[in-house]
Scaffold this motif. Structure first.
Motif, mmCIF file in Angstrom:
data_model
loop_
_atom_site.group_PDB
_atom_site.id
_atom_site.type_symbol
_atom_site.label_atom_id
_atom_site.label_comp_id
_atom_site.label_asym_id
_atom_site.label_seq_id
_atom_site.Cartn_x
_atom_site.Cartn_y
_atom_site.Cartn_z
ATOM 1 N N ASP A 23 37.830 47.822 42.790
ATOM 2 C CA ASP A 23 38.098 47.925 41.346
ATOM 3 C C ASP A 23 37.935 46.541 40.717
ATOM 4 O OD1 ASP A 23 39.900 50.131 39.487
ATOM 5 O OD2 ASP A 23 39.670 48.077 38.748
ATOM 6 N N HIS A 24 37.149 46.473 39.652
ATOM 7 C CA HIS A 24 36.878 45.176 39.026
ATOM 8 C C HIS A 24 38.102 44.587 38.325
ATOM 9 C CE1 HIS A 24 32.221 44.822 39.104
ATOM 10 N NE2 HIS A 24 32.681 45.393 40.209
ATOM 11 N N GLY A 25 39.097 45.423 38.093
ATOM 12 C CA GLY A 25 40.371 44.903 37.576
ATOM 13 C C GLY A 25 40.973 43.947 38.586
ATOM 14 N N ASP A 30 39.074 42.112 35.377
ATOM 15 C CA ASP A 30 38.281 42.721 34.316
ATOM 16 C C ASP A 30 38.974 44.009 33.851
ATOM 17 O OD1 ASP A 30 36.335 43.656 32.648
ATOM 18 O OD2 ASP A 30 34.722 43.678 34.134
ATOM 19 N N GLY A 31 39.817 43.844 32.845
ATOM 20 C CA GLY A 31 40.550 44.998 32.335
ATOM 21 C C GLY A 31 41.524 44.567 31.261
ATOM 22 N N VAL A 92 47.475 50.371 31.757
ATOM 23 C CA VAL A 92 46.409 49.508 32.260
ATOM 24 C C VAL A 92 45.081 50.265 32.267
ATOM 25 C CG1 VAL A 92 45.632 48.081 34.218
ATOM 26 C CG2 VAL A 92 48.080 48.303 33.750
ATOM 27 N N THR A 94 41.219 49.390 33.592
ATOM 28 C CA THR A 94 40.329 48.401 34.211
ATOM 29 C C THR A 94 38.877 48.846 34.027
ATOM 30 O OG1 THR A 94 39.932 49.296 36.434
ATOM 31 C CG2 THR A 94 42.067 48.222 36.057
ATOM 32 N N ARG A 95 37.978 47.934 34.314
ATOM 33 C CA ARG A 95 36.546 48.256 34.235
ATOM 34 C C ARG A 95 36.224 49.417 35.171
ATOM 35 N NH1 ARG A 95 33.245 46.461 30.428
ATOM 36 N NH2 ARG A 95 34.023 44.354 30.732
ATOM 37 N N PRO A 110 36.101 53.711 33.921
ATOM 38 C CA PRO A 110 37.302 52.872 33.922
ATOM 39 C C PRO A 110 38.464 53.540 34.667
ATOM 40 C CG PRO A 110 36.357 53.013 31.721
ATOM 41 C CD PRO A 110 35.645 54.033 32.559
ATOM 42 N N SER A 152 44.240 40.835 28.215
ATOM 43 C CA SER A 152 43.432 41.188 29.384
ATOM 44 C C SER A 152 44.226 41.035 30.672
ATOM 45 C CB SER A 152 42.196 40.290 29.445
ATOM 46 O OG SER A 152 42.532 39.053 30.044
ATOM 47 N N LEU A 153 43.651 41.516 31.761
ATOM 48 C CA LEU A 153 44.301 41.400 33.072
ATOM 49 C C LEU A 153 44.157 39.993 33.646
ATOM 50 C CD1 LEU A 153 43.364 44.789 34.775
ATOM 51 C CD2 LEU A 153 45.478 44.151 33.624
#
Ligand code: PXG
Length: 299
Positions: A23-25, A30-31, A92, A94-95, A110, A152-153
């Protein structure tokens, strides 16, 4: 009963609420997120929090796969399923899951989750005695780099400052922007009550968000409450000198609500005890949280 977490369309027990290591988060921060509170079955400023979440996602070009109405329904259902009437709500987005590599296009959908829990940021004694703050060397993110208005995260800037605060024996820190003006704290906005030299007029001031602060929802509520009480309230550029010489200083945030500050970098603020305007606004804020919000039925 295990807490239920909303995760991508389902409610799952806490120990099963897992996201992928891809997960890109997690991989890139990225989130986006929101921290919201409910008080006695009223979700405080829910519309404003959702608006800010959507704005943060819009800037990052993350398409939240729910409408605001659907998100509201998800939040309410999560609170009801966990039988919470006073809660902290973490939303939350995320991407999503993707390949290794920064490209957001690697992520198809997402990830969305909602945690409802309890939060207590500062002990009660600090609300009575007031905080002792330090200004830290870590400068608040530049608006033209990672704009602090995006919730953002990516909170490393704030975490670095928090580490410095803790190393100095403080629970919060004042962060300056790249020009040396006061921006905000690591998880709270800052306010001062200032008097002119004649001592005739008191004015409530907070730094403008464009200098490098999150436009806090508690901050907006306090500006509003102050004006309704006939207190002059403005956004104004300020330096540490203005803080040292303020009559009162306090912080605002969803978790902290309104908390007094009595010392900054060794300088005593006012008479060294929490101020009157701070107390008035805290009381008015408490009243507002008990009367204003989106109501949900207990289950
Ligand atoms: N500045 C920053 C950098 C924040 O993260 C605020 C100001 C205050 O904004 P609101 O909208 O809450 O008035 C925040 C909010 C936590 C936590 O887990 C942090 C926040 C809110 C809730 C919980 O420490 N920060």
């Amino acid at each position: 009963m295990s807490k239920l977490i909303y995760l991508n369309g389902e409610w799952v027990p806490k120990d099963q609420a897992k996201v992928s290591v891809f997960d890109h988060g997690l991989l890139y921060g990225d989130g986006v997120f929101e921290g919201i509170r409910s008080y006695n079955n009223l979700i405080f400023k829910l519309k404003e929090h959702l608006e800010r979440l959507w704005e943060s996602a819009h800037t990052l070009m993350i398409r939240i796969p729910l409408s605001k109405q659907e998100m509201e329904a998800v939040i309410i259902k999560t609170l009801q399923r966990n039988q919470l009437k006073d809660a902290y709500i973490r939303v939350v987005v995320t991407r999503g899951e993707g390949d290794l590599g920064l490209d957001p296009a690697n992520c198809k959908t997402p990830t969305v989750f909602v945690i409802t829990d309890m939060i207590k940021l500062y002990p009660d004694s600090l609300y009575r005695k007031g905080l002792d703050l330090v200004t830290v060397a870590t400068v608040r993110n530049l608006p033209e780099a990672v704009n602090p208005s995006i919730k953002s995260l990516n909170y490393l800037n704030n975490i670095l400052a928090k580490i410095e605060a803790k190393n100095a024996g403080c629970v919060e820190a004042i962060m300056l922007n790249h020009q040396g003006y006061v921006a905000e704290c690591t998880g709270d906005n800052i306010f001062i009550v200032s008097e002119d030299y004649s001592g005739k007029e008191k004015i409530l001031l907070t730094p403008p968000a464009y200098l490098g602060a999150l436009r806090g929802i508690t901050r907006d509520a306090i500006l509003d409450l102050a004006r309704k009480k006939g207190i002059r309230a403005e956004e104004r550029v300020m330096t540490r000198h203005d803080i040292f010489n303020a009559q009162e200083v306090f912080l605002t945030g969803t978790a902290a609500e309104v908390i007094p500050v009595v010392k900054v970098d060794g300088r005593v603020i006012g008479d060294g005890t929490p101020g009157k305007i701070t107390a008035t606004l805290l009381k008015a804020f408490h009243r507002l949280t008990r009367t204003d919000g989106v109501r949900y039925k207990p289950l």
